[in-house]
Each structure stands twice: as structure tokens, then as C-alpha cells.
Design a protein around this motif. Structure first.
Motif, PDB file in Angstrom:
ATOM      1  N   ASP A  13       0.519  -1.267   0.012  1.00  0.00           N
ATOM      2  CA  ASP A  13       0.139   0.027   0.080  1.00  0.00           C
ATOM      3  C   ASP A  13       0.997   1.199  -0.033  1.00  0.00           C
ATOM      4  N   ALA A  14       0.844   1.798  -1.253  1.00  0.00           N
ATOM      5  CA  ALA A  14       1.831   3.045  -1.396  1.00  0.00           C
ATOM      6  C   ALA A  14       1.667   4.051  -0.319  1.00  0.00           C
ATOM      7  N   SER A  15       0.383   4.474   0.308  1.00  0.00           N
ATOM      8  CA  SER A  15       0.165   5.297   1.086  1.00  0.00           C
ATOM      9  C   SER A  15       0.609   5.383   2.354  1.00  0.00           C
ATOM     10  N   PHE A  16       0.355   3.890   2.884  1.00  0.00           N
ATOM     11  CA  PHE A  16       0.807   3.653   4.085  1.00  0.00           C
ATOM     12  C   PHE A  16       2.352   3.662   4.225  1.00  0.00           C
ATOM     13  N   ARG A  17       2.987   2.928   3.048  1.00  0.00           N
ATOM     14  CA  ARG A  17       4.489   2.987   3.026  1.00  0.00           C
ATOM     15  C   ARG A  17       4.968   4.475   3.130  1.00  0.00           C
ATOM     16  N   THR A  18       4.598   5.107   2.426  1.00  0.00           N
ATOM     17  CA  THR A  18       5.065   6.645   2.278  1.00  0.00           C
ATOM     18  C   THR A  18       4.852   7.246   3.710  1.00  0.00           C
ATOM     19  N   ALA A  19       3.618   6.927   4.294  1.00  0.00           N
ATOM     20  CA  ALA A  19       3.801   7.444   5.854  1.00  0.00           C
ATOM     21  C   ALA A  19       4.629   7.101   6.728  1.00  0.00           C
ATOM     22  N   VAL A  31      15.916   4.378   6.626  1.00  0.00           N
ATOM     23  CA  VAL A  31      14.817   3.606   5.958  1.00  0.00           C
ATOM     24  C   VAL A  31      15.015   3.213   4.547  1.00  0.00           C
ATOM     25  N   HIS A  32      14.519   2.095   4.092  1.00  0.00           N
ATOM     26  CA  HIS A  32      14.499   1.623   2.728  1.00  0.00           C
ATOM     27  C   HIS A  32      12.938   1.074   2.628  1.00  0.00           C
ATOM     28  N   ALA A  33      12.264   1.682   1.538  1.00  0.00           N
ATOM     29  CA  ALA A  33      10.866   1.240   1.430  1.00  0.00           C
ATOM     30  C   ALA A  33      10.711   0.497   0.431  1.00  0.00           C
ATOM     31  N   CYS A  34       9.978  -0.787   0.329  1.00  0.00           N
ATOM     32  CA  CYS A  34       9.966  -1.898  -0.951  1.00  0.00           C
ATOM     33  C   CYS A  34       8.482  -1.970  -1.115  1.00  0.00           C
ATOM     34  N   ALA A  35       7.687  -2.160  -2.096  1.00  0.00           N
ATOM     35  CA  ALA A  35       6.605  -2.372  -2.483  1.00  0.00           C
ATOM     36  C   ALA A  35       6.148  -3.718  -2.317  1.00  0.00           C
ATOM     37  N   SER A  36       6.814  -4.766  -2.245  1.00  0.00           N
ATOM     38  CA  SER A  36       7.000  -6.232  -2.243  1.00  0.00           C
ATOM     39  C   SER A  36       8.135  -6.894  -1.403  1.00  0.00           C
ATOM     40  N   GLY A  37       7.658  -8.111  -1.147  1.00  0.00           N
ATOM     41  CA  GLY A  37       8.659  -8.953  -0.725  1.00  0.00           C
ATOM     42  C   GLY A  37       9.985  -9.122  -1.649  1.00  0.00           C
ATOM     43  N   MET A  58      -0.200  -8.901   1.952  1.00  0.00           N
ATOM     44  CA  MET A  58       0.454  -8.599   0.520  1.00  0.00           C
ATOM     45  C   MET A  58       0.035  -9.473  -0.638  1.00  0.00           C
ATOM     46  N   PRO A  59      -0.006  -8.896  -1.637  1.00  0.00           N
ATOM     47  CA  PRO A  59      -0.229  -9.968  -2.981  1.00  0.00           C
ATOM     48  C   PRO A  59       1.079 -10.600  -3.205  1.00  0.00           C
ATOM     49  N   GLY A  60       0.994 -11.843  -3.796  1.00  0.00           N
ATOM     50  CA  GLY A  60       2.138 -12.502  -4.126  1.00  0.00           C
ATOM     51  C   GLY A  60       2.900 -13.203  -2.781  1.00  0.00           C
ATOM     52  N   GLN A  61       3.202 -12.519  -1.786  1.00  0.00           N
ATOM     53  CA  GLN A  61       3.898 -12.809  -0.832  1.00  0.00           C
ATOM     54  C   GLN A  61       3.451 -12.233   0.484  1.00  0.00           C
ATOM     55  N   ASP A  62       3.122 -13.108   1.581  1.00  0.00           N
ATOM     56  CA  ASP A  62       2.643 -12.381   2.640  1.00  0.00           C
ATOM     57  C   ASP A  62       3.811 -12.423   3.581  1.00  0.00           C
ATOM     58  N   GLY A  63       3.430 -11.682   4.817  1.00  0.00           N
ATOM     59  CA  GLY A  63       4.543 -11.310   5.665  1.00  0.00           C
ATOM     60  C   GLY A  63       5.296 -12.614   6.322  1.00  0.00           C
TER      61      GLY A  63
ATOM     62  N   HIS B 308      -5.401  14.063   3.837  1.00  0.00           N
ATOM     63  CA  HIS B 308      -6.721  14.258   2.977  1.00  0.00           C
ATOM     64  C   HIS B 308      -7.024  13.273   1.910  1.00  0.00           C
ATOM     65  N   ARG B 309      -5.890  12.917   1.129  1.00  0.00           N
ATOM     66  CA  ARG B 309      -6.129  11.676   0.273  1.00  0.00           C
ATOM     67  C   ARG B 309      -6.845  10.397   0.902  1.00  0.00           C
ATOM     68  N   ASP B 310      -5.820  10.073   1.861  1.00  0.00           N
ATOM     69  CA  ASP B 310      -6.280   8.707   2.583  1.00  0.00           C
ATOM     70  C   ASP B 310      -7.639   8.809   3.352  1.00  0.00           C
ATOM     71  N   ASP B 311      -8.048  10.289   3.717  1.00  0.00           N
ATOM     72  CA  ASP B 311      -9.318  10.329   4.411  1.00  0.00           C
ATOM     73  C   ASP B 311     -10.481  10.106   3.238  1.00  0.00           C
ATOM     74  N   LEU B 312     -10.299  10.786   2.285  1.00  0.00           N
ATOM     75  CA  LEU B 312     -11.182  10.496   0.934  1.00  0.00           C
ATOM     76  C   LEU B 312     -11.337   8.850   0.767  1.00  0.00           C
ATOM     77  N   ARG B 313      -9.988   8.274   0.534  1.00  0.00           N
ATOM     78  CA  ARG B 313     -10.277   6.872   0.411  1.00  0.00           C
ATOM     79  C   ARG B 313     -10.839   5.839   1.412  1.00  0.00           C
ATOM     80  N   ALA B 314     -10.585   6.208   2.554  1.00  0.00           N
ATOM     81  CA  ALA B 314     -11.560   5.690   3.716  1.00  0.00           C
ATOM     82  C   ALA B 314     -13.050   5.913   3.620  1.00  0.00           C
ATOM     83  N   SER B 315     -13.329   7.233   3.239  1.00  0.00           N
ATOM     84  CA  SER B 315     -14.789   7.402   3.010  1.00  0.00           C
ATOM     85  C   SER B 315     -15.344   6.943   1.929  1.00  0.00           C
ATOM     86  N   GLU B 316     -14.509   6.502   0.863  1.00  0.00           N
ATOM     87  CA  GLU B 316     -15.097   5.779  -0.146  1.00  0.00           C
ATOM     88  C   GLU B 316     -15.492   4.281   0.333  1.00  0.00           C
TER      89      GLU B 316
END
Lengths: 177, 487
Positions: A13-19, A31-37, A58-63, B308-316
Motif C-alpha cells: 500500500d503506497a500510501s501507508f508505505r510513504t507515511a 529507512v528503505h521502502a519496498c513495495a513487495s517482498g 500483501m499480494p504474491g507473498q505475505d509477511g 486528506h487523500r487517505d481520508d477520502l479513500r476511507a470514506s469511499e
């Protein structure tokens, strides 16, 4: 050996990864971020120092599968698996999961950071133990830097993170909550 | 022609019968579903024209005029008998075909021959008329006359008609549910009465046994009124039952969706958890940044935008859940299958990922839209996908596939298929698959497929299951293409 290890964030999840990457960098981690295993496996070696912070689903490979793959590749870094379910079991489907810490995805900042601190400390301790026991020295910080050209932590923030809720008296129980 | 009681009564009978014919005809024109209305209109039309010809006979001034009225009498009689026979066939469903066609065939012969001979089919010669006292008047009746040797044909045909109606009524009564018995008793009784009195009366008059005018319109009119009463009752009750079943279906569909959502709850929780967790981490990061001397405003802006974007995502996610949970009226609109499937696949995406299932959308673009209620069709497809994923539980992780495909099956129908790579459906389960409360799952209510089939059928389509040649099962449904009258 004083150079801090890297936290490998693995989440599709890009959004959580970024955060979470943003948060961990601000408090001073490398920190090094990866989108998949698969992306992580392509970038780490047995001597890589640090810990893995992976999403359970995660798709493909879970934790759990990622952890198994890492062990098979000889990577001994502690793995923290983040779950959002609240009902994930401590052990993976095939009974593996030694060296894995389960953490709620939405657990508080202090809990998260102290779990990471302890994982990094455990990684260091394990390497020190192996060196002392005369096992082949795998921890080669210089090579880690070669393979993972990661951003270095800001030294000021790194000092800050030392204060973040790392209370030895309570930490042990928190790991497996 | 004097304005006597006979004229008044018979004119009223004709007007009543023609009005009823018009009403039933209009009912049929506006709602083509029920052929019985048209046949009843034909019958009433015949009755409406029987009355004037009967009046003509009763007021005939000489044998010749009388003979001509008898001749014309056969036309409305033919129309009403054909209408009645076919009505009994359609409405009772128990009339014997050979009887019906024999009666109609005989009446055709009678009408045709009737117009080839003078003065009419029944008599070879009418020499004199006599005046018969009737309703305080004197009306014309046959005096001296010679009955044709063919008279047995109409006699036999109306006798057969009586047998046909009585037989159809008795058979229907024996078959016996409450409504059918009612039809058999009221309609069968009413029509039998009319037909049997007709037989008795006409034959007795023709054979010169009794002295009375030929009159069928009174008892035929009574039969028309009885049938009208029954049909209106049926129509009203049918409409009420239709409304009730619509209400029931809506309620069932809602229960089905609540149930489905229950099965999807862990997935939806995960989908909500992702943006909420991201928001939490971003807020924590912002908190730390703000505590630093000279915070990075650029970074703070980026954090706010992400929150803001994540909030919209949750409400969807929440909006999607609410759309499924809402109790709502059913709306029929053109629905694009491709977009519908994409939405369903997005909804199950997280669940599929967690269960290591690969879901493929193989719907080609450019299919015509189908006609239907989007939420209910969404529910059907969602149900099939959730079932498909359940069917893959015991399958190796790298072989858990579901494909959603669609094609234009016929000119009027679009077919959607959900194909899984599971173990397939065992034969004993196949039979009961769509029965309510049949389930193979520990947590299921066994309503999903039964409700889905109800929904698809209410849309004028079909839903069925089959096992694949290689492995797994396929659920298919067809729906009518939008923009055509519902069958």
C-alpha cells in the motif's frame, strides 16, 4: 559496528508505505521502502544489518512467507509483521515465525518505535554473539552500504529517537501484544 | 319494431356485452401478458351481437325474414363459441385439445354451409311463423317448418361443448389447489350452466318440442358477467401478490447483502485500516516535525495532502458499504457489465490478496449494457466472487484463480461467467445449490445463491452452475440487453 542498521519497510500500500517511511525518517532511522517482498529479497544480503517491517497482507507473498524466504536466503534480520486484523496468530501457517514480532498496524508511535529499537538491538546482539562464537563474520557494514545506497539518518533526529518510550521495564511484554 | 320489454331488455343485454367486450379488449391491449382477456373480449363481442339477431327473430314479420335472422344468428354464435372454447383452454388449462378443435371445426362447417343454403343451416323450409307469448308480448317463433337432416351437427357440437366445459372444470377441480377449485366451481359452473341451457333450449326449439323464442344472450351474458367478476378478482389479487413478492424480493436482496457484507467484514476492515493507519503515521510525523525548531513546511504540506487523500479513500470504503446496506427501492437502468465487474473486483481485492486469489477481469469492452438494478446486480456478482474464493480454500496457493468473463450470448442477452479453479461442485450439491438454506460453508446462511437466482430471474435472466472440464466450476448468468421490452 556503531553505524545504525536499516529499517526495511515492505508494504504494497503506497500510501501507508510513504507515511511510515516518513515517520521513521523524521525520528532518525535509516529507512528503505519496498513495495513487495520480492523487491526486498533482491536488495538484502545475509550480512545486511537492520530489521524488516513488513505488512502481513500483501499480494504474491505475505509477511510470513517473506520471513521464511529471508531465512532461506540466510538473512537473520529480525522481522516485525504489521497486522491490521487484530486476530493474526503469532505463528505463521507453517509454524515458522521464530524471530518475528507481531505488531498492530495502528499501535501507538512509542510502541512501534520501541519495537523497532529492540529489533535493531537484537540484530546487533545476535551478530556480536556470532562473532564472539567464531562464526563467520557476516556483518560487513561497508558492503551493506554498497548494496543499499540508503539515505543516512539525520544525526539530530537519531538522538531524539533514543528517548522515545524505550523503557526496558515494560518493553518485553509489549512485543507480542 | 315496437319499443316493448323484449326490445328494452335485449338492447340492454347487447350494450352490456359490448361494453364488457371493450373493457376486456382494452385490458388485453394494455397488458398483453394474459391472452384470456382477449378471448373473453371475443366471447363478449359475440354475445353483444347475438342479442340483436335474437331480437330480429322475435320481431320477424314473416318466415322469410325469420329465416334470414336465423342465418345471421350463426355469425355471433360462432364468434362466442370460439371465444368461449379458447378461453376455457387458456384459463382452465385443462380443456382437451381434440374436443376444442372438433367443436371449432364443426362450427366452421355450420357457418360456411349456413351461408351456402337458403334460408339457413337449421331449416330447409320455414312455412309459417307462430306468435308465442313471451314477457307479456307476442313474439315470432317457428310454426310449420322442415328441419334439415344435418341438424345433428350443430346439436352434436354444442353437446360436445357442454362436455368440454364440464370435463375441463372437473379435471381442474380434481387437480385441486384452492384457487383452481374456485375457478372450476365458479367459472366452470357458470359456463356449464350457460352452455347446457343453450343446448337444451336451442335443440328443443329447433326440434319443435317447446314453443319459445331462440334466446342465448341472457345466459351467455350471465356467463360473461361471472367470468368478468372472476378475472377482475384474479387481476387485482395478482397485482397485489406481485407487489408483495416485489417487496419480499427487495427484503431478501437486502438480507443477502447484509449477509455478504458480513462475510466481507474482515476485508473491509482491512481496507479501512490501511488509510487510517497511514493517517495515524502521517499525523505522528507531523507532530514530531512541529516539535522541531524551524519545521519543514514543505514536508508538512505533503503530509496534509496525504492525510486528506487517505481520508477520502476511507470514506469511499464506507460509502461502498453503505450502498450495500441501504434498504432501497429497485431501479431499473442500463448497467455496463464491464464497469460493474470492475467495481465488484475492487471491493473483493483486499480479500483476494489476503487469500492469495488472483482475480482476472476478462470482460471485453464494448458489450451492450444490460437492463437492471445496479445494486442488486452488483450483489449477484459479488456473491459469485465470494463463493468462488471460498471454493479455492483447499487449492494450492499458486493455482487460486478466478476469472470474470462476459460475452453477448444472443442478440437479446449478455452472459456473465465467474470461473474458479477450485474442486468443482459435487453432484449431490449441484442439485440443491440454489435451494434456500443449502450451504457447504460453516459460516454461511445458504441464502446467497438462492437470492442471486431470484434477483437474476426477476431481471428476466437465468443463473446456473456447471463444472469445468478441467477443474473448478463456472457460474453463469444471462441478462437482457438494455432498451428492449421485458419478456
Amino acid at each position: 559496528m556503531n553505524e545504525p542498521g536499516t529499517i526495511f519497510v515492505v508494504d504494497d500500500d503506497a500510501s501507508f508505505r510513504t507515511a511510515i517511511t516518513r515517520l521513521l525518517r523524521i525520528v532518525g532511522f535509516r529507512v528503505h521502502a519496498c513495495a513487495s517482498g520480492a523487491e526486498l529479497l533482491a536488495g538484502v544480503l545475509p550480512e545486511t544489518r537492520g530489521c524488516v517491517l513488513a505488512d502481513l497482507h500483501m499480494p504474491g507473498q505475505d509477511g510470513w512467507q517473506l520471513e521464511a524466504e529471508l531465512r532461506r536466503a540466510g538473512v537473520t534480520m529480525p522481522v516485525i509483521i504489521l497486522t491490521g486484523d487484530g486476530d493474526a496468530t503469532l505463528h505463521g501457517p507453517d509454524g515458522g515465525g521464530a524471530g518475528v514480532v507481531l505488531l498492530e498496524k495502528r499501535s501507538g508511535r512509542n510502541e512501534l518505535l520501541s519495537a523497532i529499537q529492540r529489533a535493531l538491538a537484537r540484530d546487533e546482539a545476535e551478530r556480536a554473539r556470532r562473532t564472539a562464537a567464531g562464526e563467520p563474520a557476516r556483518a560487513l557494514p561497508a558492503r551493506v552500504a554498497d548494496h543499499n545506497p540508503l539515505r543516512l539518518a539525520q544525526s539530530g533526529a537519531a538522538a531524539d529517537c533514543q528517548d522515545l518510550g524505550h523503557r526496558p521495564g515494560t518493553a518485553a511484554g509489549n512485543d507480542l501484544r | 319494431m315496437n319499443l316493448n320489454l323484449v326490445v328494452i331488455l335485449w338492447s340492454m343485454a347487447a350494450a352490456t356485452a359490448l361494453t364488457l367486450a371493450l373493457v376486456h379488449g382494452l385490458v388485453w391491449i394494455f397488458d398483453r401478458k394474459y391472452l384470456g382477456s382477449l378471448l373473453l373480449a371475443v366471447f363478449a363481442l359475440g354475445v353483444g351481437f347475438l342479442a340483436p339477431t335474437e331480437m330480429g327473430m322475435m320481431n320477424a314479420q314473416g318466415p322469410e325474414e325469420y329465416g334470414q335472422w336465423v342465418r345471421w344468428f350463426h355469425v355471433p354464435l360462432f364468434v362466442s363459441i370460439v371465444g368461449l372454447v379458447l378461453f376455457v383452454r387458456v384459463h382452465f388449462g385443462t380443456g382437451r385439445a381434440w374436443m376444442a378443435w372438433t367443436i371449432i371445426g364443426a362450427r366452421v362447417v355450420v357457418v360456411v354451409v349456413n351461408f351456402c343454403v337458403e334460408p339457413n343451416f337449421n331449416w330447409r323450409e320455414i312455412t309459417t311463423l307462430r306468435q308465442i307469448p313471451f314477457l307479456g308480448e307476442h313474439v315470432s317463433g317457428v310454426g310449420q317448418a322442415v328441419v334439415r337432416s344435418w341438424q345433428w351437427l350443430p346439436t352434436a357440437s354444442v353437446l360436445l361443448l357442454s362436455c368440454f366445459v364440464v370435463d375441463a372444470s372437473v379435471t381442474l377441480w380434481r387437480k385441486g389447489n384452492r384457487n383452481e377449485r374456485r375457478i372450476a366451481a365458479v367459472l366452470g359452473g357458470g359456463i356449464s350452466f350457460a352452455v347446457i341451457t343453450m343446448v337444451a333450449e336451442t335443440q328443443l326449439v329447433v326440434w319443435g318440442v317447446v314453443e319459445m323464442p331462440v334466446m342465448l344472450s341472457p345466459q351467455f351474458l350471465i356467463a360473461t358477467i361471472v367470468i368478468t367478476f372472476e378475472l377482475s378478482r384474479d387481476l387485482l389479487l395478482g397485482r397485489k401478490a406481485q407487489l408483495e413478492s416485489l417487496e419480499l424480493r427487495r427484503e431478501l436482496a437486502h438480507i443477502g447483502r447484509v449477509n455478504l457484507l458480513g462475510q466481507l467484514a474482515p476485508t473491509l476492515a482491512h481496507e479501512l485500516n490501511q488509510p487510517l493507519s497511514a493517517i495515524l503515521r502521517n499525523a505522528e510525523a507531523a507532530d514530531i516535525l512541529l516539535g522541531m525548531p524551524g519545521p519543514d513546511v514543505q514536508e508538512l504540506r505533503a503530509i496534509m495532502a496525504d492525510i486528506h487523500r487517505d481520508d477520502l479513500r476511507a470514506s469511499e470504503v464506507i460509502e461502498r458499504m453503505r450502498a450495500l446496506l441501504r434498504r432501497r427501492t429497485v431501479e431499473s437502468r442500463p448497467v455496463t457489465v464491464e464497469a460493474l465487474a470492475q467495481d465488484v473486483i475492487s471491493l473483493v481485492h483486499a480479500d483476494a490478496v489476503a487469500r492469495r486469489v488472483t482475480v482476472q477481469n476478462q470482460i471485453p469492452p464494448g458489450l451492450p449494457p444490460v437492463e437492471g438494478d445496479r445494486v442488486q446486480l452488483f450483489q449477484v456478482l459479488l456473491n459469485l466472487l465470494v463463493n468462488g474464493m471460498d471454493a479455492l480454500n483447499g487449492v494450492q496457493e499458486d493455482a487460486r484463480n478466478i476469472t470474470v468473463a462476459a460475452r453477448r450470448a444472443t442478440n437479446r442477452m449478455v452472459e456473465v461467467a465467474v470461473i474458479d479453479s477450485g474442486a468443482g461442485i459435487p453432484p449431490e450439491a449441484m442439485r440443491r445449490l440454489f435451494s434456500p438454506f443449502f450451504t457447504t460453508k460453516s459460516s454461511g446462511m445458504g441464502l446467497g445463491l438462492s437470492v442471486s437466482r431470484t434477483i437474476v430471474e426477476a431481471h428476466g435472466g437465468r443463473l446456473w452452475a456447471e463444472n469445468n472440464a478441467l477443474r473448478g466450476a463456472t457460474f453463469r448468468f444471462v441478462l437482457p440487453v438494455a432498451g428492449q421490452p421485458m419478456p
